[in-house]
Design a protein around this motif. Sequence first.
Motif, PDB file in Angstrom:
ATOM      1  N   THR A 196      83.567  27.026  41.790  1.00  0.00           N
ATOM      2  CA  THR A 196      84.277  26.397  40.682  1.00  0.00           C
ATOM      3  C   THR A 196      85.149  25.251  41.180  1.00  0.00           C
ATOM      4  N   ASN A 219     101.426  26.827  28.643  1.00  0.00           N
ATOM      5  CA  ASN A 219     100.374  27.334  29.525  1.00  0.00           C
ATOM      6  C   ASN A 219     100.051  28.786  29.177  1.00  0.00           C
ATOM      7  N   GLU A 223      95.795  29.498  33.326  1.00  0.00           N
ATOM      8  CA  GLU A 223      94.851  29.005  34.328  1.00  0.00           C
ATOM      9  C   GLU A 223      95.565  28.195  35.410  1.00  0.00           C
ATOM     10  N   GLU A 238      96.203  25.418  40.095  1.00  0.00           N
ATOM     11  CA  GLU A 238      95.826  26.816  39.919  1.00  0.00           C
ATOM     12  C   GLU A 238      96.792  27.753  40.635  1.00  0.00           C
TER      13      GLU A 238
END
Length: 548
Positions: A196, A219, A223, A238
């Motif tokens: 990813t 948020n 993520e 992240e």
Amino acid sequence: MAGQPLPPYPFNEDPDRTVSYRHPSPGRHAAPGTQSFTYAAPPLAGPPQAGEPAWQQVQIGAPPPPPARRRGRGWLLAIVAAVVVALVGGGGVYAMTLLSGGGAQPEDVLPAGTMAYVRLDLDPAANQKLALFQLARKFSATRGAFTGDDPRRSLFELLRQGDSGLAEVDYARDVAPWLGDRVGLGVLAPKAGSGTPRVVAAVQVTDEDKARAGVRKLNTGGELKGLAFREGYAILAETQAEADAYATAAPLSGEAAFAADREAVGEPGVLSFWGDAGRIAGAAQATGATPPAGTLDMVKNVRFAGALRFDGGYAELTGISRGGTMQAPAAVEGARLSRLPASTVGALSVSGLGELLAGQWPQITEAADGASGGRSFSDFVQQARQTYGISLPEDLVTLLGQNLTVAVDQRGLDGRLPKAGAVLTTDPAKAQAVVAKIEKFIADSGTAAPQIAKVAADGRLVLASSQEYAAELAKDGALGDSETFTTAVPDADSAAAALYIDLDKIEKYYLNDLSGEERANAQVLRAVGLSARRSGDITSFSLRVLFN
């Protein structure tokens, strides 16, 4: 007030542009001993809307007088309207007074090594704000949005409609106190062992402490758990370790390749993007993906960049790509669109197709055979040569020649057979021989086909639906004298490829299917133009949508 000097010029973007001032007479709003000034100008696009004070109307440069008769159309409206709503949804004091367009950009804080990047700027240069203001007033979908004073609210509301997790977030309390005007999103290659790609966002903020609390509320998906700050931006990643690393890393704007591409694009407008196709393909391969054979070699040095910009009369998506293995053909004739008849409603012109096809024929054959799971295409090429004497790719290269221009005329659209034709810049005698082979092939196959009119000119062969139209295409026409055409496709004759559609000339064929606001909005659209140029390994393009 007589003899008093005007206030300082309020805009620094372009001192050659003008702003008109109106000195009100002293009255109950002017305290004794003070000067009261009101900036005023003629309406940018029609009368003021309800609730809009005249002092908000600012005009830099005089807009052209409204045409006596213009009509337009509708299917690109959704894209343009969405951008305009987000960018100038407030439209009042905010959009007309924040004219700086300066300061740090997201690429100044996002990390080097980013392989794809997109940027949205709610505070672009003054010319972009004013163009958006004019454009938004043309459409009912955006005209009604000019009731507030903050375009960021409009963008937030659009986002909230698609995210139920934002239902409890209050814009005035949780967002407005810290949110700036610019947002950037970067994509980096996946970490080792991951399939990813990594994502990093840069959000301009005005208050770091308030931003910390606000970002946590926004948020909701969790993520991007990492948060750091750099040069007035919140860096979201992240993990916290990644956010901290990005906040101190060399910036994307410092990469020579990015800087060169950004400079080549010019004015970044309200939306801009950049990407490195080689990095993207390499990252995909590292995750186990298997790109088609030769793909990595073809794109390993390819980069692309572009911007969405606005003018008072059109929206433009422009960009460049550079690198790669495909080189521009040798000197060939440019697009011939300007020499078409003035009654042309749509046309496409491409130069250098013949040379390009000859160079890419082995790859085309391999791809076609691969798609059929055998040698179907190669067998067809061999049969065409043996039975009809059609030699591929040689005969096709002859037809395509230096330039191929296809046109459709406004006259005849209501008839049984529209006026349509093609102008082939090639050896006319050789091209006619190829056409004869193709006509025989079609006849022997039992397919009914209309007769094709042919006119041989100096270095050109014209094929058309009628002899009259073929003769007209063989002459130089006056489409290049049209202001609509020259605005939609600037410098058309130097383009390697160009497309033009005059929507005003065909609106009657689709407006009857529309009604109400949908019809009114559709009438605003005027024309579409696309042009592309290639020099060495650099290709540039411009797509313009014109408005009445």
